[in-house]
Design an enzyme around this catalytic site. Structure first.
Site, mmCIF file in Angstrom:
data_model
loop_
_atom_site.group_PDB
_atom_site.id
_atom_site.type_symbol
_atom_site.label_atom_id
_atom_site.label_comp_id
_atom_site.label_asym_id
_atom_site.label_seq_id
_atom_site.Cartn_x
_atom_site.Cartn_y
_atom_site.Cartn_z
ATOM 1 N N SER A 64 0.822 -1.208 0.000
ATOM 2 C CA SER A 64 0.000 0.000 0.000
ATOM 3 C C SER A 64 0.862 1.266 0.000
ATOM 4 O O SER A 64 2.030 1.237 0.400
ATOM 5 C CB SER A 64 -0.914 0.013 1.225
ATOM 6 O OG SER A 64 -1.697 -1.153 1.236
HETATM 7 N N1 SAM Z 1 -0.226 -5.327 4.219
HETATM 8 C C1 SAM Z 1 0.449 -5.553 2.972
HETATM 9 C C2 SAM Z 1 1.813 -4.939 2.954
HETATM 10 O O1 SAM Z 1 2.229 -4.327 3.958
HETATM 11 O O2 SAM Z 1 2.498 -5.097 1.936
HETATM 12 C C3 SAM Z 1 -0.356 -5.139 1.770
HETATM 13 C C4 SAM Z 1 -1.468 -6.060 1.525
HETATM 14 S S1 SAM Z 1 -2.110 -6.114 -0.096
HETATM 15 C C5 SAM Z 1 -2.816 -4.540 -0.307
HETATM 16 C C6 SAM Z 1 -3.506 -7.183 0.244
HETATM 17 C C7 SAM Z 1 -3.107 -8.627 0.495
HETATM 18 O O3 SAM Z 1 -4.235 -9.326 0.994
HETATM 19 C C8 SAM Z 1 -2.642 -9.377 -0.752
HETATM 20 O O4 SAM Z 1 -1.364 -9.874 -0.571
HETATM 21 C C9 SAM Z 1 -3.673 -10.503 -0.882
HETATM 22 O O5 SAM Z 1 -3.143 -11.714 -1.404
HETATM 23 C C10 SAM Z 1 -4.142 -10.662 0.554
HETATM 24 N N2 SAM Z 1 -5.435 -11.325 0.737
HETATM 25 C C11 SAM Z 1 -6.576 -11.225 0.016
HETATM 26 N N3 SAM Z 1 -7.537 -12.014 0.538
HETATM 27 C C12 SAM Z 1 -6.983 -12.625 1.630
HETATM 28 C C13 SAM Z 1 -7.465 -13.559 2.594
HETATM 29 N N4 SAM Z 1 -8.719 -14.040 2.589
HETATM 30 N N5 SAM Z 1 -6.619 -13.954 3.564
HETATM 31 C C14 SAM Z 1 -5.344 -13.514 3.630
HETATM 32 N N6 SAM Z 1 -4.847 -12.638 2.720
HETATM 33 C C15 SAM Z 1 -5.650 -12.194 1.755
#
Ligand code: SAM
Length: 216
Positions: A64
């Site tokens: 993000s």
């Molecule tokens: N917090 C992260 C960082 O510091 O880089 C950014 C996260 S990114 C915007 C969103 C993440 O959520 C992705 O890596 C995606 O694969 C994950 N995601 C989506 N659905 C999910 C789920 N049900 N459980 C765990 N992770 C999930």
């Protein structure tokens, strides 16, 4: 790019994107000043690490925008020693910020390769974060209850599992809304049955995929 150039860019990011936009808590500023964001980004994109936007980390996912990470961290109101569950490990950067602030961080990622990379980076920097591969919409019951939860993907609703795994007085920071636009929301668990919800600013995140996400 040389390490001192990254350090200069990080200092500039903190001043222009974080402090000038109203994030003033010293512990948050210290964490953003210290955690080397560029190390959480694929090598060939590191030059963009301190720019004012999200960056692709592969698998169609993003780290993000720095300000969004700072704002969510501020809304979380986390204290050292508190147990935090993060849904969406991605690059591991948000987890590193929280661990740097002294939280005990548990983080769930659904994409195995991202979880592995994040864990490798976090370990190499000495951040003791527990990373689990799975559907974060189910929470992580083995380590519950949590003082705080931070959902870093767009969610259509608050999963009942999260509410159940949160302490009374605990908070969830989450982008809630449609696939195309969400509102940064803070939900506080005021009793076993009730969450008090407050809306903040608008945002756009990649979608949460899972049992209580947009699709399984
Ligand atoms: N917090 C992260 C960082 O510091 O880089 C950014 C996260 S990114 C915007 C969103 C993440 O959520 C992705 O890596 C995606 O694969 C994950 N995601 C989506 N659905 C999910 C789920 N049900 N459980 C765990 N992770 C999930």
């Amino acid at each position: 790019m040389k390490e001192n150039k990254f350090n200069e860019r990080r200092k500039d990011m903190v001043a222009r994107q974080i402090v000038q936009r109203g994030i003033t808590e010293p512990k948050i500023i210290e964490a953003f000043s210290s955690v080397q964001r560029h190390l959480f980004i694929p090598e060939y994109r590191r030059i963009f690490a301190y720019n004012d936007y999200p960056i692709s980390i592969g698998e169609g996912q993003t780290i993000s925008q720095p300000y969004m990470v700072a704002l969510m961290t501020q809304l979380l109101e986390v204290r050292a020693g508190q147990k935090v569950l993060e849904i969406g490990t991605g690059s591991g950067y948000q987890a590193a910020i929280l661990a740097h602030m002294g939280a005990q961080v548990y983080s769930i990622e659904r994409i195995d390769s991202l979880a592995q990379n994040a864990k490798t980076t976090l370990d190499s920097l000495g951040y003791n974060v527990q990373v689990h591969v799975g559907d974060g919409t189910l929470g992580w019951p083995e380590h519950a209850p949590y003082d705080r939860m931070i959902v870093t993907a767009a969610a259509p609703k608050i999963s009942p599992c999260w509410a159940q795994q949160l302490v009374i007085g605990g908070k969830i920071v989450i982008p809630l809304g449609t696939l195309f636009y969400q509102t940064l929301t803070v939900a506080e668990k005021v009793s076993e049955e009730e969450l008090k919800v407050k809306s903040h600013s608008g945002c756009v995140f990649v979608p949460l995929i899972g049992k209580y996400g947009y699709r399984e």
